[in-house]
Design a protein around this motif. Structure first.
Motif, PDB file in Angstrom:
ATOM      1  N   VAL A 272      37.286  42.285  49.751  1.00  0.00           N
ATOM      2  CA  VAL A 272      38.100  41.835  48.560  1.00  0.00           C
ATOM      3  C   VAL A 272      39.174  40.812  49.119  1.00  0.00           C
ATOM      4  O   VAL A 272      39.875  40.201  47.983  1.00  0.00           O
ATOM      5  N   ALA A 273      39.335  40.820  50.167  1.00  0.00           N
ATOM      6  CA  ALA A 273      40.300  39.509  50.822  1.00  0.00           C
ATOM      7  C   ALA A 273      40.088  38.290  50.334  1.00  0.00           C
ATOM      8  O   ALA A 273      41.298  37.577  50.075  1.00  0.00           O
ATOM      9  N   PRO A 274      38.979  37.713  50.200  1.00  0.00           N
ATOM     10  CA  PRO A 274      38.741  36.308  49.485  1.00  0.00           C
ATOM     11  C   PRO A 274      39.274  36.182  48.239  1.00  0.00           C
ATOM     12  O   PRO A 274      40.249  35.213  47.858  1.00  0.00           O
ATOM     13  N   TYR A 275      39.014  37.272  47.097  1.00  0.00           N
ATOM     14  CA  TYR A 275      39.791  37.197  45.916  1.00  0.00           C
ATOM     15  C   TYR A 275      41.397  37.596  45.883  1.00  0.00           C
ATOM     16  O   TYR A 275      41.862  36.778  45.055  1.00  0.00           O
ATOM     17  N   ALA A 276      41.653  38.128  46.971  1.00  0.00           N
ATOM     18  CA  ALA A 276      43.215  38.581  46.885  1.00  0.00           C
ATOM     19  C   ALA A 276      44.132  37.109  47.402  1.00  0.00           C
ATOM     20  O   ALA A 276      44.845  36.740  46.682  1.00  0.00           O
ATOM     21  N   VAL A 277      43.321  36.368  48.383  1.00  0.00           N
ATOM     22  CA  VAL A 277      43.904  35.128  48.514  1.00  0.00           C
ATOM     23  C   VAL A 277      43.838  34.116  47.458  1.00  0.00           C
ATOM     24  O   VAL A 277      44.586  33.404  47.230  1.00  0.00           O
ATOM     25  N   MET A 278      42.609  34.247  46.877  1.00  0.00           N
ATOM     26  CA  MET A 278      42.370  33.243  45.596  1.00  0.00           C
ATOM     27  C   MET A 278      43.456  33.518  44.690  1.00  0.00           C
ATOM     28  O   MET A 278      44.113  32.612  43.999  1.00  0.00           O
ATOM     29  N   LEU A 279      43.628  34.844  44.272  1.00  0.00           N
ATOM     30  CA  LEU A 279      44.738  35.164  43.169  1.00  0.00           C
ATOM     31  C   LEU A 279      46.117  34.737  43.588  1.00  0.00           C
ATOM     32  O   LEU A 279      47.075  34.180  42.933  1.00  0.00           O
ATOM     33  N   LEU A 280      46.618  35.074  45.052  1.00  0.00           N
ATOM     34  CA  LEU A 280      47.736  34.546  45.397  1.00  0.00           C
ATOM     35  C   LEU A 280      48.209  33.136  45.479  1.00  0.00           C
ATOM     36  O   LEU A 280      49.242  32.641  44.847  1.00  0.00           O
TER      37      LEU A 280
END
Length: 298
Positions: A272-280
């Motif tokens: 889920v790290a890619p999506y977390a970075v995207m949201l940030l």
């Protein structure tokens, strides 16, 4: 330090492959305003063709045929299923939803054919490695970086120096104005979908190559990690897709590589790290890193 450099190189290789996929998202969106959620299934289709054909045609022949077939399938999906709905903004939203249905159909059939097998694509690198000082790097990763750089450079040249690229940029600015100026939007869309399909088939080679175990039915879902890369960079920006892909690739590789130190975030945080970075990033720049509205020369 060696471990960090290894993760860094692996992240660059992964980001380079994600860039091939993310460019597919971007070029389709620029041409038609459609978010193609069937892109992962197209990638899986291309990889499956290479897997079943390389014994008969050799790797190069299977790759060439798979690239052409995937490009043709992508173009046919757009021509016969999506373009019938029109080419305005409202139709683009409906067509985006249609791609979800296309993805389900393709993924179901391909998953049935692959089953629980791990398919080899017969790539020439195998499990060979190269010593780069203190680092031991898989040849497939080096090939991913080199091939992706060459292909992405060619795609950028296509955007910049061809009449189709000019038409694509005009359509991205204003569909109605482009049509009034004589741009054949149907041909622009067809070219965009075919190009995206070809890039997806090429990306499948490196997503299934060593150190990955091979092509499996979930490979298409892994490729969708390139989706946050396209969003992160800005959906209408090819340069943003490249930058976003490198960020996502490095993030995923570093999080997985240092999973033991990041155990407080959970064992599956790398997924889920890619999506977390995207949201940030979107909290700070809602249009993405390169998505700011501005004047453009067409």
């Amino acid at each position: 330090m060696t471990g960090f450099l290894d993760h860094l190189l692996g992240g660059l290789a992964l980001g380079a492959v994600y860039a091939l996929v993310a460019l597919g998202f971007v070029v389709i969106f620029k041409a038609s305003g459609v978010l193609n959620f069937a892109h992962g299934s197209l990638l899986l289709f291309g990889g499956y063709l290479i897997a079943v054909l390389h014994d008969h045609l050799g790797f190069a022949g299977a790759l060439a045929l798979a690239v052409l077939a995937t490009a043709a399938l992508a173009g046919a999906l757009d021509r016969f299923l999506l373009q019938r709905g029109g080419q305005d903004a409202h139709s683009a939203h409906v067509q985006t939803i249609v791609t979800i249905g296309i993805d389900i159909v393709l993924l179901t059939d391909l998953a049935r054919r692959i089953g629980g097998d791990l398919l080899s694509l017969g790539d020439p690198w195998g499990d060979a490695v190269t010593e780069l000082g203190p680092l031991t790097v898989a040849d497939s990763r080096l090939a991913a970086i080199v091939v992706s750089a060459v292909v992405i450079g060619a795609v950028f040249a296509l955007f910049r120096f061809t009449s189709w690229g000019l038409s694509l940029r005009a359509a991205a600015e204003d569909l109605e104005a482009a049509a009034l100026m004589g741009v054949r939007l149907g041909r622009v869309r067809a070219g965009a979908w075919c190009l995206a399909g070809a890039l997806a088939a090429l990306a499948a080679v490196f997503l299934a190559a060593f150190p990955a175990p091979g092509l499996e039915r979930t490979t298409g879902q892994i490729a969708l990690n390139a989706f946050p890369a396209a969003i992160l960079g800005g959906l209408a920006s090819p340069a943003g897709a490249l930058a976003g892909s490198l960020i996502i690739g490095l993030t995923e590789a570093l999080v997985v590589g240092y999973q033991s130190e990041l155990h407080v975030l959970g064992e599956g945080f790398g997924d889920v790290a890619p999506y977390a970075v995207m949201l940030l990033v979107l909290l700070v720049r809602p249009t993405g890193l390169f998505g700011a509205k501005g004047a453009a020369r067409v």
